[in-house]
Design a protein around this motif. Structure first.
Motif, PDB file in Angstrom:
ATOM      1  N   UNK A 178       0.845  -1.197   0.000  1.00  0.00           N
ATOM      2  CA  UNK A 178       0.000   0.000   0.000  1.00  0.00           C
ATOM      3  C   UNK A 178       0.882   1.251   0.000  1.00  0.00           C
ATOM      4  N   UNK A 179       1.905   1.243   0.847  1.00  0.00           N
ATOM      5  CA  UNK A 179       2.827   2.383   0.886  1.00  0.00           C
ATOM      6  C   UNK A 179       3.452   2.606  -0.493  1.00  0.00           C
ATOM      7  N   UNK A 180       3.929   1.536  -1.103  1.00  0.00           N
ATOM      8  CA  UNK A 180       4.567   1.649  -2.427  1.00  0.00           C
ATOM      9  C   UNK A 180       3.581   2.163  -3.468  1.00  0.00           C
ATOM     10  N   UNK A 181       2.358   1.614  -3.455  1.00  0.00           N
ATOM     11  CA  UNK A 181       1.346   2.009  -4.443  1.00  0.00           C
ATOM     12  C   UNK A 181       0.979   3.483  -4.343  1.00  0.00           C
ATOM     13  N   UNK A 182       1.152   4.055  -3.146  1.00  0.00           N
ATOM     14  CA  UNK A 182       0.769   5.453  -2.932  1.00  0.00           C
ATOM     15  C   UNK A 182       1.986   6.360  -2.715  1.00  0.00           C
ATOM     16  N   UNK A 183       3.133   5.900  -3.202  1.00  0.00           N
ATOM     17  CA  UNK A 183       4.386   6.681  -3.165  1.00  0.00           C
ATOM     18  C   UNK A 183       4.753   7.180  -1.776  1.00  0.00           C
ATOM     19  N   UNK A 184       4.515   6.348  -0.779  1.00  0.00           N
ATOM     20  CA  UNK A 184       4.918   6.677   0.586  1.00  0.00           C
ATOM     21  C   UNK A 184       6.258   6.003   0.827  1.00  0.00           C
ATOM     22  N   UNK A 185       7.268   6.814   1.057  1.00  0.00           N
ATOM     23  CA  UNK A 185       8.609   6.276   1.220  1.00  0.00           C
ATOM     24  C   UNK A 185       8.734   5.545   2.549  1.00  0.00           C
ATOM     25  N   UNK A 186       9.226   4.331   2.470  1.00  0.00           N
ATOM     26  CA  UNK A 186       9.438   3.534   3.669  1.00  0.00           C
ATOM     27  C   UNK A 186      10.649   2.640   3.407  1.00  0.00           C
ATOM     28  N   UNK A 187      11.470   2.483   4.406  1.00  0.00           N
ATOM     29  CA  UNK A 187      12.624   1.596   4.277  1.00  0.00           C
ATOM     30  C   UNK A 187      12.149   0.153   4.269  1.00  0.00           C
ATOM     31  N   UNK A 188      12.955  -0.696   3.680  1.00  0.00           N
ATOM     32  CA  UNK A 188      12.697  -2.138   3.706  1.00  0.00           C
ATOM     33  C   UNK A 188      14.033  -2.855   3.575  1.00  0.00           C
ATOM     34  N   UNK A 189      14.850  -2.642   4.577  1.00  0.00           N
ATOM     35  CA  UNK A 189      16.227  -3.121   4.554  1.00  0.00           C
ATOM     36  C   UNK A 189      16.301  -4.633   4.374  1.00  0.00           C
ATOM     37  N   UNK A 190      15.407  -5.388   4.968  1.00  0.00           N
ATOM     38  CA  UNK A 190      15.466  -6.854   4.864  1.00  0.00           C
ATOM     39  C   UNK A 190      14.716  -7.364   3.643  1.00  0.00           C
ATOM     40  N   UNK A 191      14.201  -6.459   2.825  1.00  0.00           N
ATOM     41  CA  UNK A 191      13.484  -6.879   1.628  1.00  0.00           C
ATOM     42  C   UNK A 191      12.079  -7.389   1.898  1.00  0.00           C
ATOM     43  N   UNK A 192      11.491  -6.959   2.989  1.00  0.00           N
ATOM     44  CA  UNK A 192      10.119  -7.354   3.294  1.00  0.00           C
ATOM     45  C   UNK A 192       9.987  -8.728   3.925  1.00  0.00           C
ATOM     46  N   UNK A 193      11.028  -9.184   4.582  1.00  0.00           N
ATOM     47  CA  UNK A 193      11.012 -10.506   5.210  1.00  0.00           C
ATOM     48  C   UNK A 193      10.626 -10.469   6.686  1.00  0.00           C
ATOM     49  N   UNK A 194      10.377  -9.276   7.239  1.00  0.00           N
ATOM     50  CA  UNK A 194      10.009  -9.164   8.645  1.00  0.00           C
ATOM     51  C   UNK A 194      11.183  -9.339   9.590  1.00  0.00           C
TER      52      UNK A 194
END
Length: 156
Positions: free
Chosen positions: A24-40
């Motif tokens: 959702x963040x990506x779809x709405x151009x909300x910048x958020x880090x994802x250092x682990x690549x979305x693995x939690x």
């Protein structure tokens, strides 16, 4: 496909039912880090649930373990990569501040006041509050947290 309404920082957005908050963040151009690549595995995509906690999936075991490790001291913390929107009425806030890119980046700020709150890029820990002087101790705190985080990941 069914959609849900989410309020992010006061702005309402539509999202597909059961989509991750990270998407959702990506779809709405909300910048958020994802250092682990979305693995939690890190807390760089964390956010805070203000309302509508029942409209999100329950925290995964991975999310619970990661949030227990981090030093995010505000209630309602969730990981965007692990949280799925399953209903309307979700109201969320993003961390206030900026994630420090690296230890070197923090080191260049020593001796100056932080114009924004400086946040550890993996753990979400506040290193220096906005308006406070950046001291060498903040760098040591970052190194210590990074080391503990690396140890934590190596044991998984």
């Amino acid at each position: 496909m069914a959609t849900v309404t989410i309020t992010i920082e006061g702005k309402q957005v539509e999202a597909e039912h059961n989509s991750t908050l990270l998407s959702v963040f990506k779809d709405h151009d909300i910048l958020v880090n994802q250092i682990c690549g979305g693995q939690g595995m890190c807390a760089s995509c964390h956010f805070f649930v203000v309302d509508g906690v029942d409209s999100l999936t329950q925290p995964t075991t991975q999310e619970q373990m990661t949030l227990q490790f981090t030093k995010i001291d505000r209630p309602g913390a969730r990981l965007a990569c692990q949280s799925r929107a399953i209903g309307d009425g979700i109201v969320i806030e993003l961390p206030i501040g900026t994630f420090v890119e690296s230890e070197r980046d923090l080191e260049t700020k020593i001796g100056r006041k932080a114009d924004k709150t400086l946040i550890h890029p993996m753990t979400g820990e506040v290193l220096v509050e906005a308006g406070k002087l950046v001291l060498r101790s903040a760098l040591e705190k970052m190194k210590e947290s990074s080391s503990k985080f690396a140890d934590y990941l190596s044991k998984r």
